[in-house]
Design an enzyme around this catalytic site. Sequence first.
Site, PDB file in Angstrom:
ATOM      1  N   TYR A   1       0.837  -1.190   0.000  1.00  0.00           N
ATOM      2  CA  TYR A   1       0.000   0.000   0.000  1.00  0.00           C
ATOM      3  C   TYR A   1       0.879   1.250   0.000  1.00  0.00           C
ATOM      4  O   TYR A   1       1.758   1.387   0.848  1.00  0.00           O
ATOM      5  CB  TYR A   1      -0.935   0.026   1.218  1.00  0.00           C
ATOM      6  CG  TYR A   1      -1.851   1.219   1.143  1.00  0.00           C
ATOM      7  CD1 TYR A   1      -2.952   1.190   0.295  1.00  0.00           C
ATOM      8  CD2 TYR A   1      -1.590   2.382   1.851  1.00  0.00           C
ATOM      9  CE1 TYR A   1      -3.779   2.287   0.163  1.00  0.00           C
ATOM     10  CE2 TYR A   1      -2.415   3.485   1.733  1.00  0.00           C
ATOM     11  CZ  TYR A   1      -3.504   3.432   0.878  1.00  0.00           C
ATOM     12  OH  TYR A   1      -4.314   4.526   0.733  1.00  0.00           O
TER      13      TYR A   1
ATOM     14  N   ASN B   1      -2.853   6.504   6.469  1.00  0.00           N
ATOM     15  CA  ASN B   1      -3.520   7.292   7.511  1.00  0.00           C
ATOM     16  C   ASN B   1      -4.193   6.353   8.515  1.00  0.00           C
ATOM     17  O   ASN B   1      -4.052   5.143   8.436  1.00  0.00           O
ATOM     18  CB  ASN B   1      -4.529   8.254   6.871  1.00  0.00           C
ATOM     19  CG  ASN B   1      -5.620   7.510   6.097  1.00  0.00           C
ATOM     20  OD1 ASN B   1      -5.865   6.323   6.316  1.00  0.00           O
ATOM     21  ND2 ASN B   1      -6.265   8.209   5.184  1.00  0.00           N
TER      22      ASN B   1
ATOM     23  N   SER C   1       4.889   8.730  13.064  1.00  0.00           N
ATOM     24  CA  SER C   1       6.343   8.699  12.944  1.00  0.00           C
ATOM     25  C   SER C   1       6.996   9.514  14.064  1.00  0.00           C
ATOM     26  O   SER C   1       6.385  10.408  14.635  1.00  0.00           O
ATOM     27  CB  SER C   1       6.730   9.264  11.584  1.00  0.00           C
ATOM     28  OG  SER C   1       7.990   8.792  11.205  1.00  0.00           O
TER      29      SER C   1
ATOM     30  N   GLN D   1      11.575  15.262  10.810  1.00  0.00           N
ATOM     31  CA  GLN D   1      10.625  14.280  11.319  1.00  0.00           C
ATOM     32  C   GLN D   1       9.268  14.923  11.562  1.00  0.00           C
ATOM     33  O   GLN D   1       8.220  14.340  11.286  1.00  0.00           O
ATOM     34  CB  GLN D   1      11.164  13.656  12.608  1.00  0.00           C
ATOM     35  CG  GLN D   1      10.403  12.446  13.053  1.00  0.00           C
ATOM     36  CD  GLN D   1      10.323  11.406  11.956  1.00  0.00           C
ATOM     37  OE1 GLN D   1      11.301  11.166  11.245  1.00  0.00           O
ATOM     38  NE2 GLN D   1       9.158  10.829  11.766  1.00  0.00           N
TER      39      GLN D   1
ATOM     40  N   HIS E   1       6.415  15.177   8.882  1.00  0.00           N
ATOM     41  CA  HIS E   1       5.670  14.004   8.410  1.00  0.00           C
ATOM     42  C   HIS E   1       4.174  14.120   8.657  1.00  0.00           C
ATOM     43  O   HIS E   1       3.362  13.704   7.837  1.00  0.00           O
ATOM     44  CB  HIS E   1       6.194  12.722   9.050  1.00  0.00           C
ATOM     45  CG  HIS E   1       7.312  12.104   8.285  1.00  0.00           C
ATOM     46  ND1 HIS E   1       7.148  11.618   7.020  1.00  0.00           N
ATOM     47  CD2 HIS E   1       8.617  11.913   8.590  1.00  0.00           C
ATOM     48  CE1 HIS E   1       8.307  11.138   6.577  1.00  0.00           C
ATOM     49  NE2 HIS E   1       9.222  11.318   7.508  1.00  0.00           N
TER      50      HIS E   1
ATOM     51  N   GLU F   1      11.320   5.035  16.946  1.00  0.00           N
ATOM     52  CA  GLU F   1      11.381   4.555  15.572  1.00  0.00           C
ATOM     53  C   GLU F   1      12.749   4.912  14.965  1.00  0.00           C
ATOM     54  O   GLU F   1      13.466   4.065  14.464  1.00  0.00           O
ATOM     55  CB  GLU F   1      10.257   5.195  14.755  1.00  0.00           C
ATOM     56  CG  GLU F   1      10.221   4.733  13.303  1.00  0.00           C
ATOM     57  CD  GLU F   1       9.278   5.584  12.450  1.00  0.00           C
ATOM     58  OE1 GLU F   1       8.816   6.652  12.931  1.00  0.00           O
ATOM     59  OE2 GLU F   1       9.009   5.195  11.301  1.00  0.00           O
ATOM     60  N   HIS F   2      13.091   6.190  15.002  1.00  0.00           N
ATOM     61  CA  HIS F   2      14.403   6.658  14.541  1.00  0.00           C
ATOM     62  C   HIS F   2      15.186   7.178  15.740  1.00  0.00           C
ATOM     63  O   HIS F   2      14.622   7.909  16.558  1.00  0.00           O
ATOM     64  CB  HIS F   2      14.265   7.816  13.546  1.00  0.00           C
ATOM     65  CG  HIS F   2      13.404   7.495  12.363  1.00  0.00           C
ATOM     66  ND1 HIS F   2      12.085   7.873  12.302  1.00  0.00           N
ATOM     67  CD2 HIS F   2      13.676   6.842  11.209  1.00  0.00           C
ATOM     68  CE1 HIS F   2      11.581   7.467  11.139  1.00  0.00           C
ATOM     69  NE2 HIS F   2      12.513   6.843  10.451  1.00  0.00           N
TER      70      HIS F   2
ATOM     71  N   ASP G   1      15.606   7.514   5.119  1.00  0.00           N
ATOM     72  CA  ASP G   1      14.263   7.629   4.540  1.00  0.00           C
ATOM     73  C   ASP G   1      14.284   7.361   3.045  1.00  0.00           C
ATOM     74  O   ASP G   1      13.297   6.899   2.476  1.00  0.00           O
ATOM     75  CB  ASP G   1      13.703   9.041   4.770  1.00  0.00           C
ATOM     76  CG  ASP G   1      13.266   9.238   6.210  1.00  0.00           C
ATOM     77  OD1 ASP G   1      13.076   8.234   6.919  1.00  0.00           O
ATOM     78  OD2 ASP G   1      13.126  10.403   6.631  1.00  0.00           O
TER      79      ASP G   1
ATOM     80  N   GLU H   1       4.968 -37.220  28.864  1.00  0.00           N
ATOM     81  CA  GLU H   1       3.900 -36.261  28.567  1.00  0.00           C
ATOM     82  C   GLU H   1       2.565 -36.971  28.330  1.00  0.00           C
ATOM     83  O   GLU H   1       1.593 -36.339  27.912  1.00  0.00           O
ATOM     84  CB  GLU H   1       4.276 -35.377  27.367  1.00  0.00           C
ATOM     85  CG  GLU H   1       5.274 -34.286  27.708  1.00  0.00           C
ATOM     86  CD  GLU H   1       5.385 -33.206  26.628  1.00  0.00           C
ATOM     87  OE1 GLU H   1       4.726 -33.326  25.578  1.00  0.00           O
ATOM     88  OE2 GLU H   1       6.151 -32.240  26.848  1.00  0.00           O
TER      89      GLU H   1
ATOM     90  N   HIS I   1       2.405 -40.510  20.127  1.00  0.00           N
ATOM     91  CA  HIS I   1       3.704 -39.953  19.755  1.00  0.00           C
ATOM     92  C   HIS I   1       4.804 -40.989  19.941  1.00  0.00           C
ATOM     93  O   HIS I   1       5.734 -41.089  19.149  1.00  0.00           O
ATOM     94  CB  HIS I   1       4.016 -38.716  20.610  1.00  0.00           C
ATOM     95  CG  HIS I   1       3.293 -37.484  20.174  1.00  0.00           C
ATOM     96  ND1 HIS I   1       1.930 -37.357  20.249  1.00  0.00           N
ATOM     97  CD2 HIS I   1       3.749 -36.315  19.644  1.00  0.00           C
ATOM     98  CE1 HIS I   1       1.578 -36.166  19.799  1.00  0.00           C
ATOM     99  NE2 HIS I   1       2.660 -35.511  19.422  1.00  0.00           N
TER     100      HIS I   1
END
Lengths: 431, 431
Positions: free
Chosen positions: A124, A209, A233, A255, A258, A322-323, A356, A410, A415
Amino acid sequence: MEIVRYPPKQDWQKIIQRPLQQFEVIRKAVLPILQAVRQEGDKAIRRYTLLYDKVEPDAFQVSNAEIVNSVKEVTDDLKAAIQQAHHNIFKFHKSQVEEVKKISTMDGVECWRKSVPIEKVGLYIPGGTSPLFSTVLMLGIPAKIAGCKEIVMCTPPDGRGKIHPAILYTAHIIGIDRIYKVGGAQAIAAMAYGTATIPAVQKIFGPGNQYVTVAKQLISQEGIAIDMPAGPSEVAIVADHSAEAEFVAADLLSQAEHGKDSQVLLITTEEKLVKDVKKAIQRQLAQLPRSEIVRDALDNSKLILVQNIDEAIELVNNYASEHLILMLENTEAMVEKVINAGSVFIGKYTPESAGDYASGTNHTLPTNGFAVAYSGVSLDSFMKKITFQQISAKGLQKIGPIIETMAQAEKLQAHKMAVRVRLKQIEDHKK
Amino acid sequence: MEIVRYPPKQDWQKIIQRPLQQFEVIRKAVLPILQAVRQEGDKAIRRYTLLYDKVEPDAFQVSNAEIVNSVKEVTDDLKAAIQQAHHNIFKFHKSQVEEVKKISTMDGVECWRKSVPIEKVGLYIPGGTSPLFSTVLMLGIPAKIAGCKEIVMCTPPDGRGKIHPAILYTAHIIGIDRIYKVGGAQAIAAMAYGTATIPAVQKIFGPGNQYVTVAKQLISQEGIAIDMPAGPSEVAIVADHSAEAEFVAADLLSQAEHGKDSQVLLITTEEKLVKDVKKAIQRQLAQLPRSEIVRDALDNSKLILVQNIDEAIELVNNYASEHLILMLENTEAMVEKVINAGSVFIGKYTPESAGDYASGTNHTLPTNGFAVAYSGVSLDSFMKKITFQQISAKGLQKIGPIIETMAQAEKLQAHKMAVRVRLKQIEDHKK
């Protein structure tokens, strides 16, 4: 921007709180869109595109002619820049290819792991104020390196039913040819459920968004994978006396532009730097066209004074940015202490905008504190790792009794039996 | 078990459908538990433990004395088996450690990626009919190799307020010492929100019943990471004339005994094998204590006849099985064609129970078709990958103009300015 002076540790959580997101209202708007697309397919897509993008494209799929035209419409300068960025991003993500290592855990017991591309992925690319062709690079290149068979891209059309040529050109050089003029929650729904025109995919990537974000969150609960949970961001800068106020200010502003909900933090030991950065921000802000967005973002933001750089690193690890930009005299020791961040920018000539766009690292990164447990997008995001094992008759004679003992303990008798019937046959053969 | 003969492709989706899960009812039961634990902490934990586990432990945290006792209570045989399994699982997961590779994407532009442990992780070990110490191995070992600082384990107490000694012993040899006697949705809530006794973590791992699964799903929407979405366990076996009915039957049964909602599939070209497997299942089933569970699971299951092995592989790729067993004469070519599976078991001496317990691969795998886009648990699951970059002055002179061109085209002027102020300073210095 608020200045916070030497906050005691018990106040940290409050200081580094992110701006609150109101998802409930958006969830109520998104749910009917998902449902309509699932039930009505393209008809619903057409309706929502008219409603939100104010346009009714002739066809949702971008035609070959449009792609060819985009090549003409992009300037040579921009083409060269995109190609160099492509080269760098390709090189870095290609280095993430993992070799298959066969591990013999015991004699006759071989285990290995292979990365296999996710077959069908959806990318997207948001529309809106900026044509984010850089995101096409960041998602398209690793998808191609991974070898995903079907790469579908959705991005909203402009008021004339067109896609920005830089987006089409970038998709073109990467080799993505299934591009649809659909945006918003309806695009996420289309890629999740499939319509007559748009194929369903197995994992959906990309920013957007709040509608897009919530749509991704909702479809992820239905079993379609997504790249990561998303929030606004953000950047945190840790700086000492060696930092230049002009650079710090520029990084904070880049930043902040954004979005209104972006958050930027400066954490420093230097009173003087705080003052100088404040002034530099005012000076630089006057030259920026998106100053209104920036001003709102700065309202969410803080300049924080701390006693020493160790404390700064501890605080920023708590924030899990984030950064993260480190402008320090002695960076190397401090880089080692970073435990929570999406991507780290080291030294004064490493602006965040390098990552970026063009340096090679991915710009799709965990926000909102998710960096404590999530990684950014990488080649791995487009693959899954399948484990394999092969045991020889001799190997089973060694490991078999171990499995039987454990299965018995178990209380999983079947098994145990799966080993027993095989060992019995091996023993019978020997007689 | 239903036999399906040579289904045409258009019927595949219907044939490989999983048993439906009813989450809505469970969601309504789980939400108040999450809320109560968030608000009341330990008090709520105590209440739900009394309600669901019918016991009020003296203390939630397992004491040192209990751990020491467990070492005495586990038989030497089982200890030796657990230690060998530990060795194999450790060896395989240790091989997943990723080296840091510094990549110079352009002159003076260095990018790299480092795996950093998630600081605080929570492991959930189910109680119920089987003491799943094998899951302690599968989650605890990679957590330890990753270097997670805080490893918290929750598992429900039995009717006497005790934890099975094999679980405590296994945790002990791995080096996990914060173990809490709490189970169900209340355990997930405790690790998500933290209580006075149980610390909050950043990522929660582990299988569980539907309450645990839904609780994990709900807290993941609040930003706490989880290992993966979960559904009932399953196996698909692809077999040709070379397969032995006795082995096939045992593997189907060993998966079926996991739970009433488990699903097992055999996909084969051989009519005779189908008949023989049916008989072998009846014979083996008579020897199994959990036959009631198994019978229910077999009702969800199918024996499918196909025209050839290529078709079998295509069908099983559509199914995206958690476990996939290949018992074929010519396995190598077919292994290459597997694109969707959690873990693959190759050849007639490789029972699935090997991977469940001891061979080295992880047994926490994507179910319910999630294998199309998700990987099983591995060392990666306990780490996040942080990217780093460092650009020199010379490097910025090369890459800077590229970033400026791209930022300009995306109309992000502050991103451009972050480069401009630095390039200007470099140029000024040269003068």
